[in-house]
Enzyme design. Structure first.
Site, PDB file in Angstrom:
ATOM      1  N   LYS A  64     -17.585  -5.943   8.117  1.00  0.00           N
ATOM      2  CA  LYS A  64     -16.323  -6.655   8.341  1.00  0.00           C
ATOM      3  C   LYS A  64     -15.926  -6.597   9.807  1.00  0.00           C
ATOM      4  O   LYS A  64     -16.324  -5.681  10.528  1.00  0.00           O
ATOM      5  CB  LYS A  64     -15.208  -6.011   7.497  1.00  0.00           C
ATOM      6  CG  LYS A  64     -15.256  -6.411   6.034  1.00  0.00           C
ATOM      7  CD  LYS A  64     -13.956  -6.023   5.344  1.00  0.00           C
ATOM      8  CE  LYS A  64     -14.003  -6.385   3.859  1.00  0.00           C
ATOM      9  NZ  LYS A  64     -12.874  -5.826   3.116  1.00  0.00           N
ATOM     10  N   SER A 123      -3.249  -7.503   3.234  1.00  0.00           N
ATOM     11  CA  SER A 123      -3.421  -7.309   4.678  1.00  0.00           C
ATOM     12  C   SER A 123      -3.879  -8.617   5.336  1.00  0.00           C
ATOM     13  O   SER A 123      -3.403  -8.974   6.416  1.00  0.00           O
ATOM     14  CB  SER A 123      -4.466  -6.223   4.948  1.00  0.00           C
ATOM     15  OG  SER A 123      -4.065  -5.010   4.380  1.00  0.00           O
ATOM     16  N   ARG A 162      -1.979  -6.021  -8.264  1.00  0.00           N
ATOM     17  CA  ARG A 162      -0.921  -6.959  -7.895  1.00  0.00           C
ATOM     18  C   ARG A 162      -0.751  -8.075  -8.909  1.00  0.00           C
ATOM     19  O   ARG A 162       0.330  -8.378  -9.348  1.00  0.00           O
ATOM     20  CB  ARG A 162      -1.224  -7.574  -6.517  1.00  0.00           C
ATOM     21  CG  ARG A 162      -1.087  -6.587  -5.399  1.00  0.00           C
ATOM     22  CD  ARG A 162      -1.653  -7.078  -4.117  1.00  0.00           C
ATOM     23  NE  ARG A 162      -3.077  -7.317  -4.233  1.00  0.00           N
ATOM     24  CZ  ARG A 162      -3.884  -7.586  -3.227  1.00  0.00           C
ATOM     25  NH1 ARG A 162      -3.406  -7.678  -2.016  1.00  0.00           N
ATOM     26  NH2 ARG A 162      -5.174  -7.767  -3.426  1.00  0.00           N
ATOM     27  N   HIS A 200       0.844  -1.206   0.000  1.00  0.00           N
ATOM     28  CA  HIS A 200       0.000   0.000   0.000  1.00  0.00           C
ATOM     29  C   HIS A 200       0.879   1.255   0.000  1.00  0.00           C
ATOM     30  O   HIS A 200       0.646   2.194  -0.745  1.00  0.00           O
ATOM     31  CB  HIS A 200      -0.863   0.075   1.275  1.00  0.00           C
ATOM     32  CG  HIS A 200      -1.937  -0.950   1.397  1.00  0.00           C
ATOM     33  ND1 HIS A 200      -2.110  -1.712   2.525  1.00  0.00           N
ATOM     34  CD2 HIS A 200      -2.929  -1.318   0.551  1.00  0.00           C
ATOM     35  CE1 HIS A 200      -3.159  -2.508   2.373  1.00  0.00           C
ATOM     36  NE2 HIS A 200      -3.676  -2.290   1.181  1.00  0.00           N
TER      37      HIS A 200
HETATM   38  O1  PNS Z   1      -8.646  -2.564   0.495  1.00  0.00           O
HETATM   39  P1  PNS Z   1      -9.880  -3.098  -0.166  1.00  0.00           P
HETATM   40  O2  PNS Z   1     -10.812  -3.718   0.858  1.00  0.00           O
HETATM   41  O3  PNS Z   1      -9.577  -4.022  -1.309  1.00  0.00           O
HETATM   42  O4  PNS Z   1     -10.638  -1.807  -0.804  1.00  0.00           O
HETATM   43  C1  PNS Z   1     -11.853  -1.949  -1.485  1.00  0.00           C
HETATM   44  C2  PNS Z   1     -12.548  -0.595  -1.643  1.00  0.00           C
HETATM   45  C3  PNS Z   1     -12.608   0.147  -0.336  1.00  0.00           C
HETATM   46  C4  PNS Z   1     -11.740   0.246  -2.623  1.00  0.00           C
HETATM   47  C5  PNS Z   1     -13.963  -0.862  -2.197  1.00  0.00           C
HETATM   48  O5  PNS Z   1     -14.567  -1.841  -1.430  1.00  0.00           O
HETATM   49  C6  PNS Z   1     -14.828   0.392  -2.191  1.00  0.00           C
HETATM   50  O6  PNS Z   1     -14.656   1.274  -3.015  1.00  0.00           O
HETATM   51  N1  PNS Z   1     -15.753   0.459  -1.206  1.00  0.00           N
HETATM   52  C7  PNS Z   1     -16.625   1.594  -1.022  1.00  0.00           C
HETATM   53  C8  PNS Z   1     -18.052   1.280  -1.497  1.00  0.00           C
HETATM   54  C9  PNS Z   1     -18.193   1.474  -2.994  1.00  0.00           C
HETATM   55  O7  PNS Z   1     -17.893   2.526  -3.535  1.00  0.00           O
HETATM   56  N2  PNS Z   1     -18.676   0.418  -3.654  1.00  0.00           N
HETATM   57  C10 PNS Z   1     -18.890   0.424  -5.080  1.00  0.00           C
HETATM   58  C11 PNS Z   1     -17.622   0.080  -5.833  1.00  0.00           C
HETATM   59  S1  PNS Z   1     -17.861   0.141  -7.555  1.00  0.00           S
END
Ligand code: PNS
Length: 158
Positions: free
Chosen positions: A41, A126, A90, A17
């Site tokens: 979560k 993570s 990744r 990150h």
């Molecule tokens: O670190 P992560 O958990 O892989 O991050 C995922 C994240 C936070 C980028 C994604 O879950 C997100 O954007 N969540 C916010 C809700 C949202 O916008 N959902 C629609 C995505 S198209």
């Protein structure tokens, strides 16, 4: 001024990150690292703890702000004036999901720029860091030292 948003769970922030945030800083004037609040979560670190760790490990970077949000990433971007979402990619395993989100987010008005993960960080996540440490493995060099220390404290307290 160019402003980007690096959204994620950051539970906890890894060196992968951090590498993406550092590289985003060289491209954009300002980078908002945004911790998503996801009530479904069960995280190891609270939102405040994750933000505090992010602030500590990005303290050397100019133009980085740490924040948190609930709801849509695109809405958060619009609120803070970020016109691009920056994500690290990744491996091919990331691709389908990231592509889906990028296309949906573009439809909602915010583009995504992907940075290819450096090879040494390709396998980092993570979840893997938490699992390996909890099972007695070592993760030195994969998360910042302060994060490792806090992870050890957390796991001792469980
Ligand atoms: O670190 P992560 O958990 O892989 O991050 C995922 C994240 C936070 C980028 C994604 O879950 C997100 O954007 N969540 C916010 C809700 C949202 O916008 N959902 C629609 C995505 S198209």
């Amino acid at each position: 001024m160019t402003k980007a948003c690096c959204p994620g769970s950051f539970d906890p922030v890894t060196n992968g990150h951090l590498d993406v945030v550092e590289r985003a800083c060289r491209i954009f004037d300002e980078v908002v690292v945004a911790v998503v609040e996801n009530p479904s979560k069960r995280p190891l670190f609270t939102i405040e703890e994750r933000m505090e760790l992010l602030r500590e490990v990005t303290a050397h970077l100019d133009g980085v702000k740490v924040s948190s949000f609930q709801g849509l990433t695109t809405e958060f971007c619009k609120q803070v004036g970020a016109h691009v979402i920056v994500k690290g990619l990744r491996a091919v395993t990331d691709f389908d999901y990231e592509m889906q989100m990028a296309q949906m987010n573009a439809r909602m008005g915010v583009e995504t720029a992907f940075l290819a993960a450096r090879p040494e960080f390709t396998y980092l996540s993570s979840s893997l860091m938490k699992e390996v440490l909890a099972l007695g493995g070592e993760i030195d060099g994969l998360v910042p030292p302060v994060v490792l220390e806090r992870m050890r404290e957390k796991l001792r307290g469980r």
